[in-house]
Enzyme design. Structure first.
Site, short mmCIF file in Angstrom:
data_model
loop_
_atom_site.label_atom_id
_atom_site.label_comp_id
_atom_site.label_asym_id
_atom_site.label_seq_id
_atom_site.Cartn_x
_atom_site.Cartn_y
_atom_site.Cartn_z
N ARG A 178 48.58 32.34 31.03
CA ARG A 178 47.87 32.12 32.30
C ARG A 178 48.56 31.06 33.14
O ARG A 178 49.24 30.18 32.59
CB ARG A 178 46.41 31.76 32.05
CG ARG A 178 46.19 30.56 31.14
CD ARG A 178 44.80 30.67 30.48
NE ARG A 178 44.44 29.49 29.70
CZ ARG A 178 44.89 29.24 28.48
NH1 ARG A 178 45.76 30.04 27.90
NH2 ARG A 178 44.48 28.17 27.83
N ARG B 216 51.63 26.39 32.19
CA ARG B 216 51.54 25.49 31.05
C ARG B 216 51.15 26.24 29.78
O ARG B 216 51.60 25.91 28.69
CB ARG B 216 50.51 24.41 31.36
CG ARG B 216 50.05 23.62 30.17
CD ARG B 216 49.47 22.30 30.57
NE ARG B 216 50.41 21.59 31.42
CZ ARG B 216 50.07 20.68 32.34
NH1 ARG B 216 48.82 20.38 32.52
NH2 ARG B 216 50.99 20.09 33.05
N TYR B 217 50.25 27.20 29.93
CA TYR B 217 49.75 27.93 28.76
C TYR B 217 50.45 29.28 28.69
O TYR B 217 50.93 29.79 29.69
CB TYR B 217 48.24 28.12 28.90
CG TYR B 217 47.48 26.81 28.91
CD1 TYR B 217 47.29 26.09 27.74
CD2 TYR B 217 46.99 26.29 30.09
CE1 TYR B 217 46.59 24.89 27.75
CE2 TYR B 217 46.29 25.08 30.12
CZ TYR B 217 46.10 24.39 28.94
OH TYR B 217 45.41 23.20 28.96
N CYS C 142 40.59 20.74 51.27
CA CYS C 142 39.27 20.92 50.69
C CYS C 142 38.24 20.67 51.77
O CYS C 142 38.51 19.98 52.75
CB CYS C 142 39.06 19.91 49.57
SG CYS C 142 40.04 20.33 48.12
N CYS D 192 39.06 12.93 42.76
CA CYS D 192 39.99 14.06 42.62
C CYS D 192 41.25 13.68 41.84
O CYS D 192 41.90 12.69 42.14
CB CYS D 192 40.40 14.58 43.99
SG CYS D 192 41.52 15.99 43.88
N ASP E 17 42.08 16.15 29.40
CA ASP E 17 43.34 16.76 29.84
C ASP E 17 44.43 15.74 29.52
O ASP E 17 44.50 14.67 30.13
CB ASP E 17 43.26 17.08 31.34
CG ASP E 17 44.00 18.37 31.67
OD1 ASP E 17 44.96 18.71 30.94
OD2 ASP E 17 43.65 19.02 32.67
N ARG F 70 43.90 15.39 41.84
CA ARG F 70 45.08 15.71 42.66
C ARG F 70 45.04 14.95 43.98
O ARG F 70 45.48 15.44 45.01
CB ARG F 70 45.14 17.21 42.93
CG ARG F 70 45.13 18.01 41.66
CD ARG F 70 45.73 19.39 41.83
NE ARG F 70 45.55 20.12 40.59
CZ ARG F 70 44.65 21.10 40.44
NH1 ARG F 70 43.94 21.51 41.46
NH2 ARG F 70 44.52 21.67 39.27
N CYS G 281 37.01 14.82 47.31
CA CYS G 281 36.24 14.11 46.29
C CYS G 281 36.97 12.81 45.97
O CYS G 281 38.18 12.79 45.78
CB CYS G 281 36.14 14.93 45.02
SG CYS G 281 35.52 16.59 45.32
N LYS H 77 44.46 20.71 28.11
CA LYS H 77 43.09 20.34 27.76
C LYS H 77 42.90 20.31 26.25
O LYS H 77 43.20 21.29 25.57
CB LYS H 77 42.12 21.34 28.38
CG LYS H 77 42.21 21.38 29.87
CD LYS H 77 41.31 22.45 30.44
CE LYS H 77 41.56 22.63 31.91
NZ LYS H 77 42.85 23.31 32.18
N ASP I 3 40.51 11.78 34.47
CA ASP I 3 41.96 11.63 34.29
C ASP I 3 42.47 10.23 34.64
O ASP I 3 41.76 9.43 35.23
CB ASP I 3 42.69 12.65 35.18
CG ASP I 3 42.57 14.06 34.65
OD1 ASP I 3 42.49 14.21 33.41
OD2 ASP I 3 42.57 14.99 35.46
C1 LIG Z 1 43.00 24.20 33.12
C2 LIG Z 1 44.23 24.89 33.33
C3 LIG Z 1 44.35 26.26 33.10
C4 LIG Z 1 43.19 27.10 32.60
O1 LIG Z 1 42.80 26.68 31.35
P1 LIG Z 1 41.56 27.37 30.61
O2 LIG Z 1 41.33 26.50 29.42
O3 LIG Z 1 41.98 28.74 30.29
O4 LIG Z 1 40.41 27.35 31.56
C5 LIG Z 1 45.58 26.85 33.29
N1 LIG Z 1 46.64 26.12 33.70
C6 LIG Z 1 46.57 24.80 33.92
C7 LIG Z 1 47.78 24.07 34.33
C8 LIG Z 1 45.36 24.14 33.76
O5 LIG Z 1 45.27 22.83 33.99
S1 SF4 Z 2 38.12 17.59 43.18
FE1 SF4 Z 2 39.91 17.49 44.58
S2 SF4 Z 2 40.68 19.54 44.64
FE2 SF4 Z 2 38.59 19.63 43.88
S3 SF4 Z 2 37.28 19.97 45.63
FE3 SF4 Z 2 37.36 17.80 45.29
S4 SF4 Z 2 39.05 17.05 46.61
FE4 SF4 Z 2 39.28 19.26 46.39
#
Ligand SMILES: *Cc1c(COP(=O)(O)O)cnc(C)c1O
Ligand code: SF4
Length: 439
Positions: free
Chosen positions: A129, A125-126, A138, A145, A343, A147, A142, A350, A306
């Site tokens: 990175r 996305r960025y 996990c 979560c 986000d 995801r 959570c 973010k 989220d």
């Molecule tokens: C959060 C995130 C990152 C890392 O973002 P930083 O602001 O550098 O910590 C990279 N890729 C994705 C898709 C993310 O959600």
């Molecule tokens: S927030 Fe989701 S991905 Fe993160 S530790 Fe908890 S269950 Fe696992």
């Protein structure tokens, strides 16, 4: 012979409840915890010594069918049964019937991570990175979560072939200088498999740093073994982000796990999620960030919850986050203050949000207010020898001789600000006005 050494009175009680024919020392063995994760409501009731009413239990069981439950005995042992309904550990671990509420704006992939995914395990996305999902499981699921749709879904377990594709993608993209291993939880992988992944990534010359996002120090601190830490140390610079959401999670066992990682020279960060009924209070947050820095963990992000399906009961207004930031900035150590981020749905990434500190300005002065309400001025410089950047670093007096800026890489507002780029506006493509132009 080893004896069990539960961390607290509660975990001792829980260990006594669970012990049947176990070997001595089982409580500190992380594998034992994983083999005994709590996955059904009657076991929660038995271990906590509580009883839900019939209707409540039926609703919880229905919830589990959609979003499975899995709690480590260690994490469950942190719950105070007398007040379980408001217990921050309970609320993060045990399903609530409200998870089945789907609001109109809820999404199963609110961050569009799948859309920005060039190969199955990577979200790119960025610019510099990537997020690399190397594990789908996990230690604990959570309840908050983001995801949720993926965690606990056994079909979504990344297989070695998909991980190889991810590594190949990183290798082919020299702009990637930061790889963030996530999941699920990367520490759910066996040491040797994680060792292999880290080794492959470290061998890519353009990867400068590797990061791991994990909740293991919170929900299964015994997993942070000397062997694991010894292995991780080989891959410096390696950074780790954890997720503590409430001061009660920082137990002496968790503190020991953090100390081991910090002693290995791994910089630690914390990413909390702002959760209604769990930590939506400036005092809880202040205590949390102060305890974190005592344990050499730098608060990194505070996330607005989220819009994932099943999380509506955890959401707070953004104003609550601003109120918390207002209570941290200036009131406590600067490095104890996280950045509050939303986000953005749809893949916007973010976005930081802050209280407003700059009140006004003229050409000569800026007017600011501090955390106490003091309003001050900052005098702008009378003369400023402004540098007009032509993107030619080799001849620039600021001395960055090995760089030439690649103009095509300029993104967003930075592009509008650049001296050497002619772009004068960013315009959405799909406005009626733009459609008329193309007619
Ligand atoms: C959060 C995130 C990152 C890392 O973002 P930083 O602001 O550098 O910590 C990279 N890729 C994705 C898709 C993310 O959600
Ligand atoms: S927030 Fe989701 S991905 Fe993160 S530790 Fe908890 S269950 Fe696992």
């Amino acid at each position: 012979m080893m004896t069990i050494t539960p961390d607290s009175a509660e975990s001792k009680r829980m260990a006594d409840q669970i012990r049947t024919t176990e070997e001595p020392g089982f409580w500190t063995d992380w594998r034992w915890h994983l083999n005994h994760t709590i996955r059904d409501i009657p076991t929660v009731e038995r271990l906590l010594g509580i009883r839900f009413d019939e209707q409540e239990r039926a609703a919880m069981e229905e919830t589990i069918l959609k979003f499975p439950m899995s709690v480590t005995p260690y994490y469950l042992s942190l719950i105070k049964p007398e007040e379980y309904r408001h217990d921050p550990i309970f609320l993060q671990a045990v399903p609530q019937p409200q998870e089945l509420i789907v609001e109109a704006h809820d999404h199963c992939d609110p961050l569009s991570e799948d859309l920005d995914s060039p190969v199955p395990c990577i979200t790119h996305r960025y610019p510099d990175r990537v997020l690399f999902v190397v594990s789908a499981t996990c230690a604990m699921y959570c309840r908050h979560c983001t995801r949720k749709r993926k965690v606990g879904d056994t079909d979504a377990v990344p297989i070695k072939d998909e991980i190889l594709q991810g590594i190949e993608y990183i290798r082919k993209h020299p702009e990637i200088r930061d790889v963030l291993l996530s999941g699920g939880d990367p520490f759910m992988l066996p040491d040797d498999f994680l060792d292999w992944i880290l080794g492959e990534i470290r061998a890519i010359p353009h990867v400068e740093i590797i990061r791991i996002g994990t909740r293991v120090p919170v929900v299964l601190p015994y997993r942070v073994t000397d062997d694991l830490v010894r292995m991780l140390k080989k891959y410096h610079p390696l950074w780790i982000n954890v997720q503590f959401n409430h001061p009660r999670e920082i137990t002496s066992v968790a503190a020991r796990a953090l100390a081991r990682l910090a002693d290995a020279g791994i910089p630690l960060g914390n990413q909390s999620v702002l959760l209604a009924g769990v930590n939506d209070c400036p005092w809880i947050m202040k205590r949390l960030v102060q305890r974190l820095v005592m344990n050499r963990v730098r608060p990194y992000y505070l996330y607005q919850c989220d819009l994932s399906e099943g999380l509506s009961h955890f959401r707070t207004p953004v104003a609550k986050g601003i109120e918390i930031m207002e209570n941290l900035i200036g009131h406590t150590s600067g490095f104890a203050v996280p950045t509050y981020v939303i986000d953005a749905p749809g893949g916007g990434g973010k976005i930081p949000v802050m209280p407003t500190y700059m009140i006004s300005c003229s050409v000569h002065k800026v007017v600011l207010r501090n955390y106490e309400g003091v309003i001050s001025t900052y005098e702008e410089p009378a003369a400023y020898d402004r540098i007009t950047c032509d993107g030619n670093c080799r001849d620039c007096r600021l001395q960055l001789p090995d760089l030439d800026i690649d103009e095509t890489r300029l993104v967003g507002i930075a592009r509008l600000l650049a001296d050497y780029d002619d772009t004068i506006s960013l315009v959405p493509e799909d406005t009626e006005r733009m459609e008329r132009r193309s007619d």
